[in-house]
Write a protein that holds these residues in place. Structure first.
Motif, PDB file in Angstrom:
ATOM      1  N   THR A   1      12.542  -5.220  -6.527  1.00 19.83           N
ATOM      2  CA  THR A   1      11.570  -6.476  -6.346  1.00 19.83           C
ATOM      3  C   THR A   1      10.340  -6.039  -5.497  1.00 19.83           C
ATOM      4  O   THR A   1      10.649  -4.865  -4.780  1.00 19.83           O
ATOM      5  N   PHE A   2       9.339  -6.761  -5.410  1.00 20.22           N
ATOM      6  CA  PHE A   2       8.216  -6.211  -4.769  1.00 20.22           C
ATOM      7  C   PHE A   2       8.505  -6.311  -3.258  1.00 20.22           C
ATOM      8  O   PHE A   2       8.142  -5.404  -2.461  1.00 20.22           O
ATOM      9  N   GLU A   3       9.355  -7.165  -2.648  1.00 19.20           N
ATOM     10  CA  GLU A   3       9.676  -7.122  -1.497  1.00 19.20           C
ATOM     11  C   GLU A   3      10.369  -6.020  -0.919  1.00 19.20           C
ATOM     12  O   GLU A   3      10.107  -5.387   0.037  1.00 19.20           O
ATOM     13  N   GLU A   4      11.186  -5.516  -1.897  1.00 19.64           N
ATOM     14  CA  GLU A   4      12.127  -4.216  -1.586  1.00 19.64           C
ATOM     15  C   GLU A   4      11.351  -2.996  -1.579  1.00 19.64           C
ATOM     16  O   GLU A   4      11.298  -2.216  -0.777  1.00 19.64           O
ATOM     17  N   ALA A   5      10.295  -3.149  -2.702  1.00 19.27           N
ATOM     18  CA  ALA A   5       9.519  -1.808  -2.669  1.00 19.27           C
ATOM     19  C   ALA A   5       8.363  -1.669  -1.526  1.00 19.27           C
ATOM     20  O   ALA A   5       8.395  -0.493  -0.726  1.00 19.27           O
ATOM     21  N   ALA A   6       8.029  -2.876  -0.910  1.00 14.41           N
ATOM     22  CA  ALA A   6       6.996  -3.068   0.116  1.00 14.41           C
ATOM     23  C   ALA A   6       7.859  -2.479   1.303  1.00 14.41           C
ATOM     24  O   ALA A   6       7.428  -1.704   2.094  1.00 14.41           O
ATOM     25  N   ALA A   7       9.001  -2.936   1.682  1.00 14.35           N
ATOM     26  CA  ALA A   7       9.915  -2.461   2.819  1.00 14.35           C
ATOM     27  C   ALA A   7      10.215  -1.119   2.792  1.00 14.35           C
ATOM     28  O   ALA A   7      10.155  -0.520   3.897  1.00 14.35           O
TER      29      ALA A   7
ATOM     30  N   VAL B   1       0.937  -1.187   0.051  1.00 15.96           N
ATOM     31  CA  VAL B   1      -0.135  -0.044   0.011  1.00 15.96           C
ATOM     32  C   VAL B   1       0.872   1.102  -0.007  1.00 15.96           C
ATOM     33  O   VAL B   1       1.646   1.443   0.871  1.00 15.96           O
ATOM     34  N   TYR B   2       0.892   2.050  -0.980  1.00 10.27           N
ATOM     35  CA  TYR B   2       1.996   3.035  -1.069  1.00 10.27           C
ATOM     36  C   TYR B   2       1.591   4.260  -0.324  1.00 10.27           C
ATOM     37  O   TYR B   2       0.379   4.548  -0.143  1.00 10.27           O
ATOM     38  N   ALA B   3       2.554   4.854   0.457  1.00  5.10           N
ATOM     39  CA  ALA B   3       2.486   6.016   1.074  1.00  5.10           C
ATOM     40  C   ALA B   3       1.824   7.219  -0.019  1.00  5.10           C
ATOM     41  O   ALA B   3       2.211   7.125  -1.179  1.00  5.10           O
ATOM     42  N   PRO B   4       1.168   8.161   0.598  1.00  6.23           N
ATOM     43  CA  PRO B   4       0.643   9.195  -0.306  1.00  6.23           C
ATOM     44  C   PRO B   4       1.665  10.208  -0.957  1.00  6.23           C
ATOM     45  O   PRO B   4       1.586  10.678  -2.055  1.00  6.23           O
ATOM     46  N   ASN B   5       2.999   9.997  -0.491  1.00  2.00           N
ATOM     47  CA  ASN B   5       3.974  10.975  -0.916  1.00  2.00           C
ATOM     48  C   ASN B   5       5.031  10.386  -1.810  1.00  2.00           C
ATOM     49  O   ASN B   5       6.046  11.025  -2.149  1.00  2.00           O
ATOM     50  N   VAL B   6       4.706   9.030  -2.312  1.00  3.20           N
ATOM     51  CA  VAL B   6       5.520   8.679  -3.400  1.00  3.20           C
ATOM     52  C   VAL B   6       4.821   8.455  -4.505  1.00  3.20           C
ATOM     53  O   VAL B   6       3.650   8.301  -4.853  1.00  3.20           O
ATOM     54  N   ASN B   7       5.566   8.373  -5.791  1.00  4.89           N
ATOM     55  CA  ASN B   7       5.213   8.076  -7.376  1.00  4.89           C
ATOM     56  C   ASN B   7       5.192   6.530  -7.311  1.00  4.89           C
ATOM     57  O   ASN B   7       5.964   5.774  -7.577  1.00  4.89           O
ATOM     58  N   ALA B   8       3.693   6.152  -7.155  1.00  4.04           N
ATOM     59  CA  ALA B   8       3.329   4.812  -7.258  1.00  4.04           C
ATOM     60  C   ALA B   8       3.735   4.253  -8.576  1.00  4.04           C
ATOM     61  O   ALA B   8       3.974   3.219  -8.836  1.00  4.04           O
ATOM     62  N   GLN B   9       3.196   5.060  -9.763  1.00  4.69           N
ATOM     63  CA  GLN B   9       3.442   4.644 -11.030  1.00  4.69           C
ATOM     64  C   GLN B   9       5.079   4.475 -11.368  1.00  4.69           C
ATOM     65  O   GLN B   9       5.280   3.385 -11.868  1.00  4.69           O
ATOM     66  N   SER B  10       5.777   5.114 -10.889  1.00  4.44           N
ATOM     67  CA  SER B  10       7.267   4.886 -11.187  1.00  4.44           C
ATOM     68  C   SER B  10       7.581   3.683 -10.591  1.00  4.44           C
ATOM     69  O   SER B  10       8.466   2.811 -11.018  1.00  4.44           O
TER      70      SER B  10
ATOM     71  N   ALA C   1       5.951   1.135  -9.534  1.00  2.00           N
ATOM     72  CA  ALA C   1       5.075  -0.131 -10.204  1.00  2.00           C
ATOM     73  C   ALA C   1       5.971  -0.513 -11.335  1.00  2.00           C
ATOM     74  O   ALA C   1       5.983  -1.677 -11.572  1.00  2.00           O
ATOM     75  N   ALA C   2       6.538   0.546 -11.907  1.00  2.00           N
ATOM     76  CA  ALA C   2       7.114   0.513 -13.429  1.00  2.00           C
ATOM     77  C   ALA C   2       8.514  -0.437 -13.090  1.00  2.00           C
ATOM     78  O   ALA C   2       9.073  -1.370 -13.908  1.00  2.00           O
ATOM     79  N   GLN C   3       9.194   0.148 -11.969  1.00  2.00           N
ATOM     80  CA  GLN C   3      10.317  -0.632 -11.449  1.00  2.00           C
ATOM     81  C   GLN C   3      10.130  -2.245 -11.188  1.00  2.00           C
ATOM     82  O   GLN C   3      11.043  -2.742 -11.644  1.00  2.00           O
TER      83      GLN C   3
ATOM     84  N   LYS D   1      -3.030   3.732  -3.565  1.00  2.00           N
ATOM     85  CA  LYS D   1      -2.591   2.899  -4.650  1.00  2.00           C
ATOM     86  C   LYS D   1      -1.926   1.862  -3.887  1.00  2.00           C
ATOM     87  O   LYS D   1      -1.384   1.877  -2.876  1.00  2.00           O
ATOM     88  N   ALA D   2      -2.175   0.755  -4.664  1.00  2.00           N
ATOM     89  CA  ALA D   2      -1.826  -0.534  -3.844  1.00  2.00           C
ATOM     90  C   ALA D   2      -1.507  -1.532  -5.027  1.00  2.00           C
ATOM     91  O   ALA D   2      -1.914  -1.280  -6.186  1.00  2.00           O
ATOM     92  N   GLN D   3      -0.616  -2.724  -4.942  1.00  3.71           N
ATOM     93  CA  GLN D   3      -0.468  -3.914  -5.634  1.00  3.71           C
ATOM     94  C   GLN D   3      -0.301  -5.099  -4.598  1.00  3.71           C
ATOM     95  O   GLN D   3      -0.204  -4.806  -3.328  1.00  3.71           O
TER      96      GLN D   3
END
Length: 311
Positions: A202-208, A182-191, A193-195, A256-258
Motif C-alpha cells: 500500500t502507499f501508506e506502507e511504502a511511505a512509512a 519522497v523516496y530515499a536516495p538509496n532505494v529502488n523507487a521504480q520497484s 512504485a511497481a509494487q 523521486k516522489a509519488q
C-alpha cells in the motif's frame, strides 16, 4: 543534499581569501543601476548546484556550473525588475502578510515554530532568507493580479467546451487529502512504485518504510488539499486524479516522489454540474493564459531595462 550543500559552502568559504575574495566582489550584472555581485550569484546558485550535484571548483563540470549560474542570474535579474516595477506601481508586502505565509507553511508541514526554526538551522537557511523569498513571491502575485490577471479572459463558451470534454473527471473535491512519498536516495523507487501499482504494497506502507518526508509516520498524509493554494504544477497533477489514485513517479526537488489522493472514510466521488464546476474550470483555463501574458509582460520589462551582464 544537506551534506552536499554544507560541503559546497565550506569549499567556497575556505577559498575566499586574497584574489578569490576579489573575484567574488566582482560585478556579475547591473540591472537599471542595481548591482549583482559574484558573491550574491554564487550564494543564490548554491541550492541549484547541490540539487544537480555539481562542484563549482571542478574544471570538468565548468560548463554545467556556468549553465546553472546563468539560469540563476536570469532569475535574480527578473526579481530586481519586478521589485523595481512594484515600487513604480506602489505595491508592497507587509510583514504581517509574510508572517501569515510562514504560518501557513508551518501548518501544512505540521510543524511548531520551534521545529520549523530547527529545520531551517539544519539546512543552514536563515529566517530572513525565508522572509525575503516569501516577499518576492507575494510581490510577484500582486503584480500578476494587477497587470496580468485582469487582462486575462475566459469565456463561457470555453468553459462549457472544457466541461463537456472533462466532466467525467470533475467532481467535488472537498474533504480530499493528499499523501506524498519522497523516496530515499538509496532505494529502488521504480520497484517500489511497481509494487504499489500492483497492490502488493500500500502507499501508506511504502511511505512509512521508504519515505524521507517528515510525514512518513502518518503514511505520507499531508492533510486536506487546499485547491486555491496549489501551484500550477501540482494543480495540473491533482486535477487529473480521482480519490484513491496514485501518480506515477515524478521528480520533486531532485528526488523521486509519488502522490496519493484519497478521501478519509471512503466517501464516494460526486460529479459536478456545469455551474458547480465553472470556478474550477475557469482557474484551469485561466492559468496558461496568465502564464503566457506574464511572460509577455516580463519580456517587455526586460526590453525597457538597462541590463549589463558581465559573466
Amino acid at each position: 543534499m544537506k551534506k552536499t550543500l554544507v560541503l559546497l559552502l565550506a569549499i567556497w568559504l575556505c577559498g575566499i581569501c586574497g584574489a578569490r575574495a576579489a573575484q567574488l566582489n566582482k560585478v556579475a550584472a547591473v540591472v537599471n543601476g542595481q548591482v549583482i555581485t559574484m558573491f550574491d550569484l554564487q550564494k543564490a546558485a548554491l541550492p541549484e548546484l547541490a540539487r544537480a550535484r555539481l562542484n563549482p571548483n571542478d574544471p570538468k563540470q565548468a560548463k554545467d556550473v556556468d549553465k546553472v549560474f546563468r539560469k540563476v542570474l536570469d532569475m535574480m535579474i527578473m526579481d530586481i525588475l519586478l521589485g523595481q516595477e512594484a515600487k513604480r506601481l506602489k505595491i508592497s508586502v507587509s510583514p504581517t502578510e509574510v508572517d501569515n505565509e510562514i504560518a501557513k507553511l508551518m501548518k501544512s508541514r505540521n510543524l511548531t515554530k520551534q521545529q520549523f526554526e530547527a529545520q531551517l538551522a539544519q539546512q543552514k537557511i536563515s529566517i530572513n532568507e525565508i522572509r525575503e523569498n516569501f516577499e518576492k513571491s507575494l510581490l510577484r502575485q500582486k503584480i500578476m493580479g494587477m497587470e496580468v490577471g485582469r487582462k486575462v479572459v475566459v469565456t463561457p463558451a470555453e468553459i462549457k467546451q472544457y466541461y463537456e470534454a472533462h466532466k467525467d473527471n470533475l467532481y467535488d473535491r472537498s474533504g480530499l487529502h493528499m499523501g506524498v512519498l519522497v523516496y530515499a536516495p538509496n532505494v529502488n523507487a521504480q520497484s517500489i512504485a511497481a509494487q504499489i501499482k500492483s497492490g502488493k504494497l500500500t502507499f501508506e506502507e511504502a511511505a512509512a518504510k521508504y519515505s524521507i518526508a517528515p510525514n512518513k509516520d502518518k503514511g505520507g498524509d499531508m492533510g486536506p488539499v487546499e485547491w486555491d493554494r496549489l501551484n500550477p504544477e501540482w494543480e495540473g497533477r491533482l486535477t487529473k486524479m480521482k480519490s484513491g489514485d496514485v501518480t506515477e513517479l515524478f521528480d520533486l526537488q531532485g528526488r523521486k516522489a509519488q502522490v496519493h489522493l484519497f478521501r478519509p472514510g471512503g466517501g464516494a466521488d460526486k460529479q459536478l454540474t456545469l455551474e458547480q464546476a465553472t470556478p474550477q474550470i475557469d482557474a484551469i483555463l485561466r492559468q496558461p493564459k496568465a502564464v503566457e501574458r506574464f511572460e509577455d509582460y516580463t519580456s517587455q520589462l526586460r526590453s525597457k531595462a538597462v541590463i549589463d551582464i558581465r559573466l
